[in-house]
Motif scaffolding. Structure first.
Motif, PDB file in Angstrom:
ATOM      1  N   PRO A   8      43.606  18.869  96.792  1.00  0.00           N
ATOM      2  CA  PRO A   8      42.215  18.480  97.078  1.00  0.00           C
ATOM      3  C   PRO A   8      41.218  18.935  96.020  1.00  0.00           C
ATOM      4  CG  PRO A   8      42.899  20.277  98.511  1.00  0.00           C
ATOM      5  CD  PRO A   8      44.124  19.832  97.792  1.00  0.00           C
ATOM      6  N   THR A   9      41.611  19.875  95.160  1.00  0.00           N
ATOM      7  CA  THR A   9      40.771  20.270  94.032  1.00  0.00           C
ATOM      8  C   THR A   9      41.472  19.841  92.751  1.00  0.00           C
ATOM      9  OG1 THR A   9      39.795  22.162  95.189  1.00  0.00           O
ATOM     10  CG2 THR A   9      39.753  22.205  92.788  1.00  0.00           C
ATOM     11  N   ASP A  54      36.093  18.888  94.353  1.00  0.00           N
ATOM     12  CA  ASP A  54      36.688  19.762  95.362  1.00  0.00           C
ATOM     13  C   ASP A  54      36.598  19.102  96.739  1.00  0.00           C
ATOM     14  OD1 ASP A  54      37.067  21.788  93.426  1.00  0.00           O
ATOM     15  OD2 ASP A  54      34.983  22.420  93.677  1.00  0.00           O
ATOM     16  N   ASN A  55      37.569  19.418  97.577  1.00  0.00           N
ATOM     17  CA  ASN A  55      37.646  18.886  98.938  1.00  0.00           C
ATOM     18  C   ASN A  55      37.776  17.354  98.937  1.00  0.00           C
ATOM     19  OD1 ASN A  55      37.768  19.432 101.738  1.00  0.00           O
ATOM     20  ND2 ASN A  55      35.647  18.792 102.001  1.00  0.00           N
ATOM     21  N   TYR A  56      38.459  16.837  97.932  1.00  0.00           N
ATOM     22  CA  TYR A  56      38.667  15.391  97.788  1.00  0.00           C
ATOM     23  C   TYR A  56      40.172  15.133  97.899  1.00  0.00           C
ATOM     24  CZ  TYR A  56      37.628  10.678  96.018  1.00  0.00           C
ATOM     25  OH  TYR A  56      37.468   9.328  95.877  1.00  0.00           O
ATOM     26  N   TYR A  57      40.595  14.512  98.996  1.00  0.00           N
ATOM     27  CA  TYR A  57      42.018  14.354  99.271  1.00  0.00           C
ATOM     28  C   TYR A  57      42.509  13.001  98.754  1.00  0.00           C
ATOM     29  CZ  TYR A  57      41.823  18.589 102.059  1.00  0.00           C
ATOM     30  OH  TYR A  57      41.678  19.891 102.460  1.00  0.00           O
ATOM     31  N   GLY A  83      32.104  17.521  99.716  1.00  0.00           N
ATOM     32  CA  GLY A  83      32.776  17.811  98.459  1.00  0.00           C
ATOM     33  C   GLY A  83      31.817  18.398  97.443  1.00  0.00           C
TER      34      GLY A  83
END
Length: 353
Positions: A256-257, A132-135, A290
């Protein structure tokens, strides 16, 4: 005395007929093109009556609702276990500074967790890791790769698009770029009691990627050999086309997820089984806030768990039926027989003075 023309007359008549057919064909094509450019081609122009409109809306709604119910039932039949471990696998005294923990190679990253199987899970059971929160869709990140190098290896030299992970110690990096450099490197082992559950890590990537995007004779070279190590290492003796964890990782996500397939458990898990997971918490998601999750999931004929499709069908079908009833009430209250044009505005007669 009659003279025989030797068939010349028949040949000339055949030629004349072919020319006539050719002229007729050209004329027909030109006529069609003229009608097309002038928008005069014949077309179906249905004039929908209120009864037809109401019937179509109602029929589509009646079809959509059962499809939505079946899709929703298939999604609900999927058994899914989601377990977040990035915080719990940090030792208690170090949870106030998780970044220092993950960067300190002298601290062991082993972690053991237990969870209970809620329902019978039929094989194959898919194992995913979720970030998560990984672009991964960041422009510079997506561009930092070279597809021709992945296919041809050191034979391809123009790898400037891979900067800053294109060259280490004066030699090119294979595979180059930030995507490969940041390869996910947490690992998982599963046990039921004292018996280890075998995880099949073959055929987890798309066949088209294995066969056409990653070279069968391309081997990792000078990879993760710089001053800053990004993620997992690659076996230099295995070609890229067989390193499926890399292939899965390099198909970047648009959101991002995301989840990526880690492997499959090829045996059933019974309800109330206690599963032991031994994992290595290596991957650094703490520097960008993340999260990491381990996911076990079965699948149905529709795929994994996703309620959106079923809910969408049910919502649209219900809306269409509701609109059909509204149209029907309006038609009953203010009927207009088909073909009656007396109420059209352009047929109104001006009032005499």
């Amino acid at each position: 005395m009659e003279m025989d023309d030797g068939g010349g007359g028949a040949a000339s008549s055949t030629t004349a007929g072919n020319e006539a057919n050719s002229v007729s064909l050209r004329h027909g094509r030109s006529k069609v093109m003229y009608q097309f450019t002038q928008q005069n081609l014949p077309a179906c122009k249905p004039v929908l009556s209120p009864a037809w409109v109401i019937s179509i809306f109602f029929a589509v709604g009646v079809i959509f609702i059962p499809v939505g119910i079946v899709s929703l039932h298939a999604s609900q039949s999927v058994v899914e276990i989601v377990y977040r471990y990035d915080s719990e696998c940090v030792p208690g005294p170090l949870r106030s500074n998780k970044l220092a923990y993950i960067k300190n190679s002298s601290i062991p990253k082993n972690c053991t967790k237990f969870f209970k199987i809620p329902k019978h899970m039929k094989a194959p059971i898919n194992i995913y890791y979720q970030l998560d929160n990984y672009y991964q869709n960041h422009r510079r990140y997506v561009k930092s790769r070279n597809d021709k190098q992945l296919l041809h290896g050191l034979e391809y030299h123009d790898i400037g698009s891979c900067m800053p992970e294109d060259v280490n110690h004066g030699h090119p990096v294979v595979p180059c770029g930030l995507i490969a450099w940041s390869l996910f490197n947490d690992t998982y082992s599963f046990f039921r009691g004292i018996d280890e559950l075998k995880v099949n890590r073959k055929n987890i990537a798309w066949k088209s990627d294995r066969d056409h995007k990653f070279g069968k004779q391309v081997f990792p070279f000078n990879f993760q050999n710089g001053t800053l190590i990004g993620g997992a290492h690659l076996d230099p003796n295995i070609p890229l086309s067989d390193q499926e964890d890399l292939i899965v990782w390099m198909r970047t996500s648009a959101f991002p997820t995301f989840r990526k397939l880690y492997g499959r458990i090829e045996e059933d898990l019974v309800a109330d089984d206690i599963i032991t997971v031994k994992l290595l918490n290596n991957y650094n998601t703490y520097s960008f806030s993340g999260t990491k999750k381990l996911v076990l999931s079965t699948s149905s004929w529709l795929g994994g768990r996703n309620n959106f499709l079923g809910m969408a069908y049910i919502s649209i079908g219900s809306s269409l039926i509701f609109i059909a009833f509204v149209f029907m009430l309006l038609h009953i209250k203010n009927p207009r027989p088909y073909g009656d044009t007396t109420n059209l505005s352009w047929n109104w007669k001006p009032m005499s003075s």
